[in-house]
Design a protein around this motif. Structure first.
Motif, mmCIF file in Angstrom:
data_model
loop_
_atom_site.group_PDB
_atom_site.id
_atom_site.type_symbol
_atom_site.label_atom_id
_atom_site.label_comp_id
_atom_site.label_asym_id
_atom_site.label_seq_id
_atom_site.Cartn_x
_atom_site.Cartn_y
_atom_site.Cartn_z
ATOM 1 N N PRO A 9 0.838 -1.203 0.000
ATOM 2 C CA PRO A 9 0.000 0.000 0.000
ATOM 3 C C PRO A 9 0.875 1.256 0.000
ATOM 4 O O PRO A 9 2.025 1.237 0.444
ATOM 5 C CB PRO A 9 -0.798 -0.117 1.297
ATOM 6 N N LEU A 11 0.369 4.008 1.733
ATOM 7 C CA LEU A 11 0.546 4.374 3.138
ATOM 8 C C LEU A 11 0.102 3.206 3.999
ATOM 9 O O LEU A 11 -0.895 2.556 3.705
ATOM 10 C CB LEU A 11 -0.320 5.592 3.506
ATOM 11 N N THR A 12 0.829 2.988 5.069
ATOM 12 C CA THR A 12 0.382 1.952 5.992
ATOM 13 C C THR A 12 -0.804 2.475 6.788
ATOM 14 O O THR A 12 -1.065 3.689 6.833
ATOM 15 C CB THR A 12 1.507 1.559 6.955
ATOM 16 N N LEU A 13 -1.512 1.572 7.425
ATOM 17 C CA LEU A 13 -2.661 1.965 8.232
ATOM 18 C C LEU A 13 -2.224 2.867 9.387
ATOM 19 O O LEU A 13 -2.905 3.840 9.717
ATOM 20 C CB LEU A 13 -3.373 0.720 8.758
ATOM 21 N N HIS A 14 -1.087 2.570 9.961
ATOM 22 C CA HIS A 14 -0.562 3.376 11.063
ATOM 23 C C HIS A 14 -0.296 4.813 10.608
ATOM 24 O O HIS A 14 -0.698 5.773 11.260
ATOM 25 C CB HIS A 14 0.729 2.733 11.595
ATOM 26 N N THR A 15 0.370 4.967 9.473
ATOM 27 C CA THR A 15 0.699 6.294 8.959
ATOM 28 C C THR A 15 -0.563 7.071 8.604
ATOM 29 O O THR A 15 -0.677 8.261 8.920
ATOM 30 C CB THR A 15 1.597 6.174 7.716
ATOM 31 N N ALA A 16 -1.507 6.415 7.964
ATOM 32 C CA ALA A 16 -2.750 7.088 7.592
ATOM 33 C C ALA A 16 -3.514 7.546 8.824
ATOM 34 O O ALA A 16 -4.033 8.669 8.862
ATOM 35 C CB ALA A 16 -3.620 6.158 6.749
ATOM 36 N N PHE A 17 -3.574 6.697 9.853
ATOM 37 C CA PHE A 17 -4.290 7.059 11.068
ATOM 38 C C PHE A 17 -3.618 8.232 11.771
ATOM 39 O O PHE A 17 -4.294 9.158 12.228
ATOM 40 C CB PHE A 17 -4.375 5.851 12.001
ATOM 41 N N LEU A 19 -1.720 10.608 10.417
ATOM 42 C CA LEU A 19 -1.889 11.833 9.635
ATOM 43 C C LEU A 19 -3.312 12.371 9.699
ATOM 44 O O LEU A 19 -3.522 13.584 9.820
ATOM 45 C CB LEU A 19 -1.467 11.591 8.184
ATOM 46 N N VAL A 20 -4.299 11.483 9.617
ATOM 47 C CA VAL A 20 -5.692 11.931 9.692
ATOM 48 C C VAL A 20 -5.990 12.520 11.068
ATOM 49 O O VAL A 20 -6.646 13.563 11.189
ATOM 50 C CB VAL A 20 -6.662 10.777 9.350
ATOM 51 N N ARG A 59 2.654 9.470 16.706
ATOM 52 C CA ARG A 59 3.463 8.347 16.226
ATOM 53 C C ARG A 59 4.040 7.554 17.391
ATOM 54 O O ARG A 59 4.103 6.331 17.360
ATOM 55 C CB ARG A 59 4.582 8.858 15.332
#
Length: 63
Positions: A9, A11-17, A19-20, A59
């Motif tokens: 992907p 963005l990983t799920l962690h990164t997306a969460f 940032l959002v 993070r």
């Protein structure tokens, strides 16, 4: 049909969460600053600062 691995992907799920959540924090701080009577430019700066400052904290917290 060949069995090719799925691409990674963007963005990983962690990164997306992270940032959002940082964007939501920045928006909340900007709106609250504006409602507090500050100039709109200062409200935007407060929101950007809060959002940027939230990224490393989120993070570290979300692991």
């Amino acid at each position: 049909m060949t069995n090719q691995p799925l691409p990674e992907p963007f963005l990983t799920l962690h990164t997306a969460f992270v940032l959002v959540t940082a964007v939501l924090i920045g928006c909340a701080v900007g709106v609250l600053t504006h409602l507090g009577g500050a100039h709109p430019a200062l409200s935007v700066l407060a929101g950007l600062t809060a959002g940027g400052g939230a990224v490393p904290v989120l993070r570290g917290l979300i692991r």
